[in-house]
Design a protein around this motif. Sequence first.
Motif, PDB file in Angstrom:
ATOM      1  N   GLY A 135       0.774  -1.236   0.000  1.00 49.71           N
ATOM      2  CA  GLY A 135       0.000   0.000   0.000  1.00 49.71           C
ATOM      3  C   GLY A 135       0.804   1.284   0.000  1.00 49.71           C
ATOM      4  O   GLY A 135       0.238   2.367   0.050  1.00 49.71           O
ATOM      5  N   TYR A 136       2.105   1.199  -0.057  1.00 50.42           N
ATOM      6  CA  TYR A 136       2.945   2.398  -0.111  1.00 50.42           C
ATOM      7  C   TYR A 136       4.218   2.079  -0.897  1.00 50.42           C
ATOM      8  O   TYR A 136       4.565   0.930  -1.105  1.00 50.42           O
ATOM      9  N   VAL A 137       4.892   3.136  -1.325  1.00 55.41           N
ATOM     10  CA  VAL A 137       6.159   3.000  -2.042  1.00 55.41           C
ATOM     11  C   VAL A 137       7.190   3.873  -1.333  1.00 55.41           C
ATOM     12  O   VAL A 137       6.924   5.048  -1.071  1.00 55.41           O
ATOM     13  N   ALA A 138       8.330   3.303  -1.021  1.00 59.20           N
ATOM     14  CA  ALA A 138       9.433   4.072  -0.449  1.00 59.20           C
ATOM     15  C   ALA A 138      10.179   4.726  -1.621  1.00 59.20           C
ATOM     16  O   ALA A 138      10.871   4.060  -2.372  1.00 59.20           O
ATOM     17  N   TRP A 139       9.996   6.018  -1.793  1.00 58.50           N
ATOM     18  CA  TRP A 139      10.546   6.718  -2.964  1.00 58.50           C
ATOM     19  C   TRP A 139      12.070   6.763  -2.949  1.00 58.50           C
ATOM     20  O   TRP A 139      12.691   6.950  -3.989  1.00 58.50           O
ATOM     21  N   GLU A 140      12.683   6.578  -1.789  1.00 57.86           N
ATOM     22  CA  GLU A 140      14.143   6.530  -1.736  1.00 57.86           C
ATOM     23  C   GLU A 140      14.688   5.350  -2.527  1.00 57.86           C
ATOM     24  O   GLU A 140      15.841   5.343  -2.942  1.00 57.86           O
ATOM     25  N   TYR A 141      13.858   4.358  -2.717  1.00 56.75           N
ATOM     26  CA  TYR A 141      14.288   3.164  -3.441  1.00 56.75           C
ATOM     27  C   TYR A 141      14.729   3.505  -4.864  1.00 56.75           C
ATOM     28  O   TYR A 141      15.621   2.866  -5.412  1.00 56.75           O
ATOM     29  N   PHE A 142      14.130   4.530  -5.465  1.00 58.06           N
ATOM     30  CA  PHE A 142      14.457   4.902  -6.841  1.00 58.06           C
ATOM     31  C   PHE A 142      15.840   5.532  -6.972  1.00 58.06           C
ATOM     32  O   PHE A 142      16.333   5.706  -8.078  1.00 58.06           O
ATOM     33  N   LEU A 143      16.489   5.863  -5.870  1.00 57.67           N
ATOM     34  CA  LEU A 143      17.835   6.425  -5.932  1.00 57.67           C
ATOM     35  C   LEU A 143      18.855   5.412  -6.439  1.00 57.67           C
ATOM     36  O   LEU A 143      19.924   5.787  -6.913  1.00 57.67           O
ATOM     37  N   GLY A 144      18.548   4.140  -6.361  1.00 57.29           N
ATOM     38  CA  GLY A 144      19.453   3.104  -6.836  1.00 57.29           C
ATOM     39  C   GLY A 144      19.575   3.055  -8.352  1.00 57.29           C
ATOM     40  O   GLY A 144      20.606   2.623  -8.880  1.00 57.29           O
ATOM     41  N   SER A 145      18.558   3.523  -9.084  1.00 55.21           N
ATOM     42  CA  SER A 145      18.629   3.449 -10.555  1.00 55.21           C
ATOM     43  C   SER A 145      19.676   4.391 -11.149  1.00 55.21           C
ATOM     44  O   SER A 145      20.417   3.973 -12.043  1.00 55.21           O
ATOM     45  N   PRO A 146      19.824   5.647 -10.703  1.00 56.68           N
ATOM     46  CA  PRO A 146      20.919   6.447 -11.265  1.00 56.68           C
ATOM     47  C   PRO A 146      22.297   5.927 -10.846  1.00 56.68           C
ATOM     48  O   PRO A 146      23.249   6.003 -11.625  1.00 56.68           O
TER      49      PRO A 146
END
Length: 172
Positions: A135-146
Motif C-alpha cells: 500500500g505504499y512505495v518508499a521513494w528513496e528506493y528509486f535512488l538506486g537506478s541512477p
Amino acid sequence: MISNLPKDQEFLLPASTSFIVFSLFVAVMLNWLPWYGWALALRPDFVALVLLYWCTHKPHRIGIGIAWLVGIFADVADASLFGQHALAYTVLAFGGIVLHRRVQMFDLRQQSLHVFPLLLLSYATYAAVHWQVRGYVAWEYFLGSPISALLWMPMTMLLQALRRPRHDPNEL
C-alpha cells in the motif's frame, strides 16, 4: 574504445556459458552484501546490471526466461514477495533485448544514458508490486537506478576485459 577490436566487432567477443553464469553468481553475491542506512537507499542492483549487460551484448544467449529464473532465485534468496524480482528482471530483459542494437551503437557514456530508463522501469516495476502488496512505495528506493546507471561503464569495461581473448596463457 576499450580494445583493439573495431567498434562493430566488439560484440563478437566470445562468452562462455560458464562465464555468464559466474558473472550472474557474483552479481547475486554483491546484492547480498549488508547495506544499512543511506547506503541501502543508494544500493545499485548488480543483478539487474549484469542481466542488462548480457541482454544487450548477447541477446541470443540470455533472454527473458533466464531473467525470470534469476529473479525467482533472487526472490527466494531475499525472502521477498515471490515473483517481485522475477517480474522486474523480466521487464528489464525485454527492454534490453528490444534495444540491444540501439545501445550497441553508442559509446559507454551514451549507453549509460540509454540504460538509465530501462533500470528506472525495472525499479518502477518492483515498486509497483511493493505498492500493490503493502500500500505504499518508499521513494528513496528509486535512488538506486541512477547509481546503477553510473556503474554501467565500469561494469561493462570489466566484463569486456574479462571476455577479451588472451594470446599469452600467462597474461592476466
